[in-house]
Motif scaffolding. Structure first.
Motif, PDB file in Angstrom:
ATOM      1  N   GLY A  34       0.877  -1.142  -0.134  1.00 16.58           N
ATOM      2  CA  GLY A  34      -0.167   0.111  -0.011  1.00 16.58           C
ATOM      3  C   GLY A  34       0.771   1.083   0.079  1.00 16.58           C
ATOM      4  N   ALA A  35       0.264   2.535  -0.223  1.00 16.32           N
ATOM      5  CA  ALA A  35       1.008   3.552  -0.138  1.00 16.32           C
ATOM      6  C   ALA A  35       1.444   3.806   1.113  1.00 16.32           C
ATOM      7  CB  ALA A  35       0.005   4.813  -0.626  1.00 16.32           C
ATOM      8  N   MET A  36       0.932   3.408   2.229  1.00 12.33           N
ATOM      9  CA  MET A  36       0.723   3.340   3.616  1.00 12.33           C
ATOM     10  C   MET A  36       2.310   3.025   3.817  1.00 12.33           C
ATOM     11  SD  MET A  36      -0.206   4.949   6.306  1.00 12.33           S
ATOM     12  CE  MET A  36       0.921   5.227   7.578  1.00 12.33           C
ATOM     13  N   TYR A  48      -3.028  13.936   5.966  1.00 10.57           N
ATOM     14  CA  TYR A  48      -3.431  12.553   6.224  1.00 10.57           C
ATOM     15  C   TYR A  48      -2.879  12.133   7.584  1.00 10.57           C
ATOM     16  CZ  TYR A  48      -3.535   7.625   5.405  1.00 10.57           C
ATOM     17  OH  TYR A  48      -3.594   6.195   5.485  1.00 10.57           O
ATOM     18  N   VAL A  94      -1.204  15.901  -0.802  1.00  6.80           N
ATOM     19  CA  VAL A  94      -2.199  15.046  -1.550  1.00  6.80           C
ATOM     20  C   VAL A  94      -3.017  16.039  -2.614  1.00  6.80           C
ATOM     21  CG1 VAL A  94      -3.905  13.448  -1.162  1.00  6.80           C
ATOM     22  CG2 VAL A  94      -2.289  13.677   0.489  1.00  6.80           C
ATOM     23  N   ASN A  99      -7.152  13.859   1.289  1.00  8.15           N
ATOM     24  CA  ASN A  99      -7.520  13.324   2.581  1.00  8.15           C
ATOM     25  C   ASN A  99      -7.145  14.156   3.605  1.00  8.15           C
ATOM     26  OD1 ASN A  99      -8.417  11.617   4.749  1.00  8.15           O
ATOM     27  ND2 ASN A  99      -7.382   9.975   3.987  1.00  8.15           N
ATOM     28  N   ASP A 130       1.628  12.208  -2.640  1.00 12.34           N
ATOM     29  CA  ASP A 130       0.622  11.054  -2.438  1.00 12.34           C
ATOM     30  C   ASP A 130      -0.470  11.185  -3.215  1.00 12.34           C
ATOM     31  OD1 ASP A 130      -0.298   8.819  -1.029  1.00 12.34           O
ATOM     32  OD2 ASP A 130      -0.471   9.889   0.920  1.00 12.34           O
ATOM     33  N   PRO A 176      -3.435   8.766  -3.926  1.00  8.16           N
ATOM     34  CA  PRO A 176      -4.321   7.438  -4.080  1.00  8.16           C
ATOM     35  C   PRO A 176      -5.701   7.760  -4.525  1.00  8.16           C
ATOM     36  CG  PRO A 176      -4.462   8.331  -1.630  1.00  8.16           C
ATOM     37  CD  PRO A 176      -3.235   9.355  -2.577  1.00  8.16           C
ATOM     38  N   TYR A 177      -6.081   9.113  -4.683  1.00 13.96           N
ATOM     39  CA  TYR A 177      -7.721   9.161  -4.929  1.00 13.96           C
ATOM     40  C   TYR A 177      -7.768   9.575  -6.507  1.00 13.96           C
ATOM     41  CZ  TYR A 177      -7.921   8.834  -0.149  1.00 13.96           C
ATOM     42  OH  TYR A 177      -8.111   8.457   1.186  1.00 13.96           O
ATOM     43  N   THR A 235      -1.073   3.781  -5.398  1.00 13.04           N
ATOM     44  CA  THR A 235      -2.008   2.564  -5.065  1.00 13.04           C
ATOM     45  C   THR A 235      -2.848   2.081  -5.761  1.00 13.04           C
ATOM     46  OG1 THR A 235      -2.896   1.867  -2.757  1.00 13.04           O
ATOM     47  CG2 THR A 235      -3.362   3.958  -3.664  1.00 13.04           C
ATOM     48  N   SER A 273      -5.632   0.621  -4.014  1.00 12.32           N
ATOM     49  CA  SER A 273      -6.544   0.531  -2.899  1.00 12.32           C
ATOM     50  C   SER A 273      -7.611   1.058  -3.452  1.00 12.32           C
ATOM     51  CB  SER A 273      -6.146   1.287  -1.773  1.00 12.32           C
ATOM     52  OG  SER A 273      -4.942   0.315  -0.959  1.00 12.32           O
ATOM     53  N   LYS A 274      -7.783   2.040  -4.050  1.00  9.64           N
ATOM     54  CA  LYS A 274      -8.926   2.765  -4.463  1.00  9.64           C
ATOM     55  C   LYS A 274      -9.578   2.561  -5.715  1.00  9.64           C
ATOM     56  CE  LYS A 274      -7.902   4.902  -0.763  1.00  9.64           C
ATOM     57  NZ  LYS A 274      -7.998   4.405   0.799  1.00  9.64           N
ATOM     58  N   ARG A 287      -3.321  -4.953  -1.120  1.00  8.71           N
ATOM     59  CA  ARG A 287      -2.151  -4.188  -0.397  1.00  8.71           C
ATOM     60  C   ARG A 287      -1.161  -3.883  -1.250  1.00  8.71           C
ATOM     61  NH1 ARG A 287      -3.723  -1.199   1.703  1.00  8.71           N
ATOM     62  NH2 ARG A 287      -2.218  -0.563   3.297  1.00  8.71           N
TER      63      ARG A 287
HETATM   64  C1  LIG Z   1      -3.818  10.230   1.690  1.00  6.95           C
HETATM   65  C2  LIG Z   1      -3.442   9.052   1.586  1.00  6.95           C
HETATM   66  N1  LIG Z   1      -2.425   8.330   1.598  1.00  6.95           N
HETATM   67  C3  LIG Z   1      -2.034   6.896   1.691  1.00  6.95           C
HETATM   68  C4  LIG Z   1      -3.076   5.962   2.107  1.00  6.95           C
HETATM   69  C5  LIG Z   1      -2.999   4.614   2.428  1.00  6.95           C
HETATM   70  O1  LIG Z   1      -3.286   3.862   1.257  1.00  6.95           O
HETATM   71  P1  LIG Z   1      -2.981   2.251   0.884  1.00  6.95           P
HETATM   72  O2  LIG Z   1      -4.202   1.454   1.107  1.00  6.95           O
HETATM   73  O3  LIG Z   1      -2.348   2.411  -0.417  1.00  6.95           O
HETATM   74  O4  LIG Z   1      -2.107   1.965   2.148  1.00  6.95           O
HETATM   75  C6  LIG Z   1      -4.514   6.522   2.267  1.00  6.95           C
HETATM   76  C7  LIG Z   1      -5.511   5.798   2.549  1.00  6.95           C
HETATM   77  O5  LIG Z   1      -6.724   5.953   2.923  1.00  6.95           O
HETATM   78  C8  LIG Z   1      -4.482   7.937   1.988  1.00  6.95           C
HETATM   79  O6  LIG Z   1      -5.751   8.474   2.293  1.00  6.95           O
END
Ligand SMILES: Cc1ncc(COP(=O)(O)O)c(C=O)c1O
Length: 405
Positions: free
Chosen positions: A108-110, A134, A172, A177, A205, A207-208, A243, A245-246, A253
């Motif tokens: 994940g980006a996390m 975030y 972001v 976020n 960053d 993700p959206y 990512t 994820s979205k 992940r």
């Molecule tokens: C701004 C931002 N960065 C990173 C993430 C983490 O995303 P990932 O599910 O790819 O780890 C999120 C998740 O909501 C996010 O809102």
């Protein structure tokens, strides 16, 4: 927060970190267990749209195609065929060439955010970031004890001198976020130019990006930098986080970092002591899904539903929450950011009252690097169906009336 006997046994500095870190994500996951509870808190996609059948077929194909290699420890920087795929995808997106030395696959980006903290942040280092920002990034970096300065995207915006005093900038720009705000292209270009002049890293960053409801997001700073530095492998200051994820599912992940080869090498070294290797199986499954162009099939329908949900929430909020809050309708992403109309409205106070009405949001203080914001709240609109969002807004209004009259 860890508040038991074991908590007392951890390092004092870790214990201090725990006491400041938000367990809010875990709290919100737990709320999903009570079906009568409406959580508009978590940043979760809608599970009913997950491409389960396509994922099952992709898993079958991945195991037939790669066999034991998909079940092995793999390279720290990820399954090479997926790295190559991501390099091509990002090259197409940014209109310049990235090769695999520009790509690190992350959990994940996390995990990218965590590794950036590991590689870049010493105690007391300055990070210039959007306020609010975030919460995951704030929590990932908290043990390294940075200090924060607000990022101003406007004109003239954050000065080159401020950027020079920072270890990096974190932003972001697409449907942020928590605010859902979209940063206009000229502001991104201006920030990039200043970051280049200040010789500081720029963490973008993103993700959206796939969740666009009204028009196009515009180019990323990575793409803008490419336009300014044609030819050769990417060697600029942007550290871009992507990512799946979205756009597909969070449970894979699968995320990635695009950066200069030197930065990728440093992050890879840091990753080695974090997880040895990510799951080759999910990388192989993700590759199958991407090669089958799953996003082209899957994203437009999902985005249509999300747009409908955003509209349902905003319309319901106009009828119920407008006496206490104001907001901008976001043109993408997952969140509506509500601001109190006056200083007597405290979203921390409202939160406790809202829980009694069986509805939740995220109070703004969580996203504030200084932790003091009491006037805002983040509401997610992607997870719940329109009717549930309307009921959630109604319950919030009951709580607000009770708390503030
Ligand atoms: C701004 C931002 N960065 C990173 C993430 C983490 O995303 P990932 O599910 O790819 O780890 C999120 C998740 O909501 C996010 O809102």
């Amino acid at each position: 927060m860890l508040n038991n006997e074991r908590g007392a046994a951890v390092r004092p500095s870790f214990s201090r970190w725990l006491s400041q870190t938000n367990d809010i994500t875990q709290q919100f996951m737990a709320m999903g267990v009570d079906p009568s509870f409406i959580s508009m808190a978590g940043g979760l996609p809608a599970a009913e749209f997950y491409p389960v059948a396509a994922a099952a077929e992709a898993a079958d194909r991945a195991l037939s195609r790669w066999g034991a290699a998909a079940l092995e420890y793999g390279p720290v920087d990820g399954f090479m065929p997926l790295r190559a795929h991501i390099a091509d995808r990002m090259s197409r997106m940014a209109g310049r060439h990235f090769d695999t030395s520009n790509v690190l696959l992350t959990v994940g980006a996390m995990q990218g955010l965590d590794l950036i903290g590991k590689v870049l942040i010493d105690e007391g280092d300055r990070i210039v970031t959007q306020y609010p920002t975030y919460v995951g990034a704030l929590d990932a970096w908290r043990p390294r004890q940075p200090v924060y300065t607000p990022l101003d995207w406007g004109k003239p915006g954050t000065s080159v001198e401020t950027l020079r005093s920072a270890k990096f900038v974190y932003g972001v720009p697409n449907y942020s976020n928590p605010t859902g705000a979209l940063v206009p292209t000229p502001a991104r270009a201006a920030l990039l130019e200043k970051a280049l002049e200040a010789d500081t890293w720029l963490v973008e960053d993103d993700p959206y990006l796939p969740l666009q409801y009204d028009g196009d997001a515009g180019p990323s700073m990575l793409a803008l930098d490419g336009a300014m530095m044609p030819g050769g492998p990417y060697n600029g200051p942007v550290i871009y986080l992507g990512t799946l994820s979205k756009s597909i599912v969070p449970g894979l992940r699968v995320g990635w970092v695009i950066a200069s080869p030197d930065m990728i090498a440093a992050l890879t070294l840091a990753k080695q002591s974090t997880d040895i290797s990510s799951s080759m199986l999910t990388h192989a499954v993700a590759l199958e899904l991407l090669e089958a162009d799953i996003e082209k099939v899957h994203v437009p329908g999902m985005v249509g539903h999300y747009r409908e949900r955003r509209d349902a929430l905003c319309a319901a909020a106009l009828e119920t929450l407008a006496p206490w809050f104001e907001w901008q309708v976001p043109s993408g992403g997952m969140f509506v950011w509500m601001k109190a109309r006056n200083s007597t409205i405290d979203t921390g106070v409202l939160y406790a009252r809202a829980l009694r009405e069986k509805v939740a949001y995220v109070p703004g203080s969580v996203f504030d690097p200084a932790g003091v914001d009491t006037s805002s709240m983040r509401i997610n609109f992607t997870r719940n169906a329109p009717d549930v969002l309307r009921e959630g807004a109604r319950r919030l209004a009951v709580a607000a009336k009770d708390a503030f009259g």
